[in-house]
Motif scaffolding. Structure first.
Motif, PDB file in Angstrom:
ATOM      1  N   UNK A   1       2.987  -1.020  -5.147  1.00  0.00           N
ATOM      2  CA  UNK A   1       4.049  -0.198  -4.027  1.00  0.00           C
ATOM      3  C   UNK A   1       4.280  -0.207  -2.727  1.00  0.00           C
ATOM      4  N   UNK A   2       3.338  -0.287  -2.293  1.00  0.00           N
ATOM      5  CA  UNK A   2       2.858  -0.983  -0.707  1.00  0.00           C
ATOM      6  C   UNK A   2       3.382  -2.157  -0.546  1.00  0.00           C
ATOM      7  N   UNK A   3       3.399  -3.318  -1.479  1.00  0.00           N
ATOM      8  CA  UNK A   3       3.328  -4.183  -1.128  1.00  0.00           C
ATOM      9  C   UNK A   3       4.172  -4.943  -0.936  1.00  0.00           C
ATOM     10  N   UNK A   4       5.342  -3.750  -1.944  1.00  0.00           N
ATOM     11  CA  UNK A   4       6.752  -4.276  -1.850  1.00  0.00           C
ATOM     12  C   UNK A   4       7.400  -2.907  -0.409  1.00  0.00           C
ATOM     13  N   UNK A   5       6.382  -2.890   0.502  1.00  0.00           N
ATOM     14  CA  UNK A   5       7.468  -1.416   1.480  1.00  0.00           C
ATOM     15  C   UNK A   5       7.855  -0.135   0.434  1.00  0.00           C
TER      16      UNK A   5
ATOM     17  N   UNK B   1      -5.002   9.408  -2.167  1.00  0.00           N
ATOM     18  CA  UNK B   1      -6.115  10.045  -1.513  1.00  0.00           C
ATOM     19  C   UNK B   1      -4.891   9.519   0.412  1.00  0.00           C
ATOM     20  N   UNK B   2      -4.916  10.340   1.729  1.00  0.00           N
ATOM     21  CA  UNK B   2      -4.122  10.155   2.875  1.00  0.00           C
ATOM     22  C   UNK B   2      -4.225   9.011   3.304  1.00  0.00           C
ATOM     23  N   UNK B   3      -5.133   8.369   2.968  1.00  0.00           N
ATOM     24  CA  UNK B   3      -5.756   6.905   3.911  1.00  0.00           C
ATOM     25  C   UNK B   3      -4.748   5.875   2.775  1.00  0.00           C
ATOM     26  N   UNK B   4      -4.225   6.129   1.588  1.00  0.00           N
ATOM     27  CA  UNK B   4      -2.979   5.185   1.271  1.00  0.00           C
ATOM     28  C   UNK B   4      -1.935   5.482   0.890  1.00  0.00           C
ATOM     29  N   UNK B   5      -1.297   6.999   1.153  1.00  0.00           N
ATOM     30  CA  UNK B   5      -0.342   7.464   0.275  1.00  0.00           C
ATOM     31  C   UNK B   5      -0.109   9.183   1.217  1.00  0.00           C
ATOM     32  N   UNK B   6       1.485   9.240   1.451  1.00  0.00           N
ATOM     33  CA  UNK B   6       1.728  11.015   2.094  1.00  0.00           C
ATOM     34  C   UNK B   6       1.122  11.553   0.769  1.00  0.00           C
TER      35      UNK B   6
ATOM     36  N   UNK C   1      -0.678   3.112   5.899  1.00  0.00           N
ATOM     37  CA  UNK C   1      -0.599   3.000   5.243  1.00  0.00           C
ATOM     38  C   UNK C   1      -0.577   1.616   4.736  1.00  0.00           C
ATOM     39  N   UNK C   2      -0.108   0.571   5.069  1.00  0.00           N
ATOM     40  CA  UNK C   2      -0.350  -1.096   4.839  1.00  0.00           C
ATOM     41  C   UNK C   2      -1.093  -1.768   5.512  1.00  0.00           C
ATOM     42  N   UNK C   3      -1.460  -0.778   7.114  1.00  0.00           N
ATOM     43  CA  UNK C   3      -2.426  -1.561   7.405  1.00  0.00           C
ATOM     44  C   UNK C   3      -3.102  -1.698   6.826  1.00  0.00           C
ATOM     45  N   UNK C   4      -4.149   0.043   6.232  1.00  0.00           N
ATOM     46  CA  UNK C   4      -5.277   0.065   5.133  1.00  0.00           C
ATOM     47  C   UNK C   4      -5.623  -0.776   4.541  1.00  0.00           C
ATOM     48  N   UNK C   5      -4.686  -1.052   3.534  1.00  0.00           N
ATOM     49  CA  UNK C   5      -4.656  -1.987   3.010  1.00  0.00           C
ATOM     50  C   UNK C   5      -5.187  -3.370   2.790  1.00  0.00           C
TER      51      UNK C   5
ATOM     52  N   UNK D   1      -9.703  -6.992   0.990  1.00  0.00           N
ATOM     53  CA  UNK D   1      -9.115  -8.284   1.386  1.00  0.00           C
ATOM     54  C   UNK D   1      -9.465  -9.007  -0.158  1.00  0.00           C
ATOM     55  N   UNK D   2      -9.411 -10.373  -0.520  1.00  0.00           N
ATOM     56  CA  UNK D   2     -10.075 -11.367  -1.982  1.00  0.00           C
ATOM     57  C   UNK D   2     -11.684 -10.969  -2.088  1.00  0.00           C
ATOM     58  N   UNK D   3     -11.470 -11.105  -0.314  1.00  0.00           N
ATOM     59  CA  UNK D   3     -13.463 -11.570  -0.188  1.00  0.00           C
ATOM     60  C   UNK D   3     -14.547  -9.680  -0.630  1.00  0.00           C
ATOM     61  N   UNK D   4     -13.233  -8.878  -0.019  1.00  0.00           N
ATOM     62  CA  UNK D   4     -14.175  -7.457  -0.489  1.00  0.00           C
ATOM     63  C   UNK D   4     -13.973  -7.357  -1.447  1.00  0.00           C
ATOM     64  N   UNK D   5     -12.778  -7.825  -2.537  1.00  0.00           N
ATOM     65  CA  UNK D   5     -12.512  -7.248  -3.920  1.00  0.00           C
ATOM     66  C   UNK D   5     -13.127  -8.129  -5.148  1.00  0.00           C
ATOM     67  N   UNK D   6     -14.032  -9.390  -4.133  1.00  0.00           N
ATOM     68  CA  UNK D   6     -14.660  -9.919  -5.497  1.00  0.00           C
ATOM     69  C   UNK D   6     -16.023 -10.444  -4.932  1.00  0.00           C
TER      70      UNK D   6
END
Length: 102
Positions: A35-39, A51-56, A88-92, A97-102
């Motif tokens: 959702x966030x990647x598509x604004x 959570x409040x970090x990624x959603x209202x 929210x987009x900024x938080x993601x 990132x690729x590095x933190x995910x893997x």
């Protein structure tokens, strides 16, 4: 404003302004990230990764009307809506990132 219920998001996501996360099953990070990647602003009840970090969000015990009032307020204040979306987009972007995910 138009509510589309219980339909595959792919049919409508590029026309959406918000995606309501209604259950824990939908709160997996990929739903939020897509959702966030598509604004598209995720909204819903605080559960799982919603959570409040990624959603209202509102707390689970709050009524539908409470969430609707928040969404309506944001909808009628486009600058605030965009601010919520951008945060929210900024938080993601910064935390997933690729590095933190893997």
């Amino acid at each position: 404003m138009k509510l589309i219920w219980n339909r595959p998001a792919i049919e409508h996501i590029d026309k959406m302004d918000a995606l309501c996360i209604t259950s824990h099953n939908e709160s997996q990070p990929l739903v939020l990230f897509e959702a966030l990647s598509r604004r598209v602003l995720p909204v819903g009840w605080a559960t799982g990764d919603v959570t409040e970090k990624y959603a209202v969000v509102v707390e689970q015990e709050r009524a539908v009307e409470d969430l609707a009032k928040i969404i309506d307020h944001l909808w009628n204040n486009p600058e605030q809506w965009q601010g919520e979306l951008q945060e929210r987009f900024r938080q993601v972007k910064e935390n997933h990132t690729w590095q933190s995910g893997f």
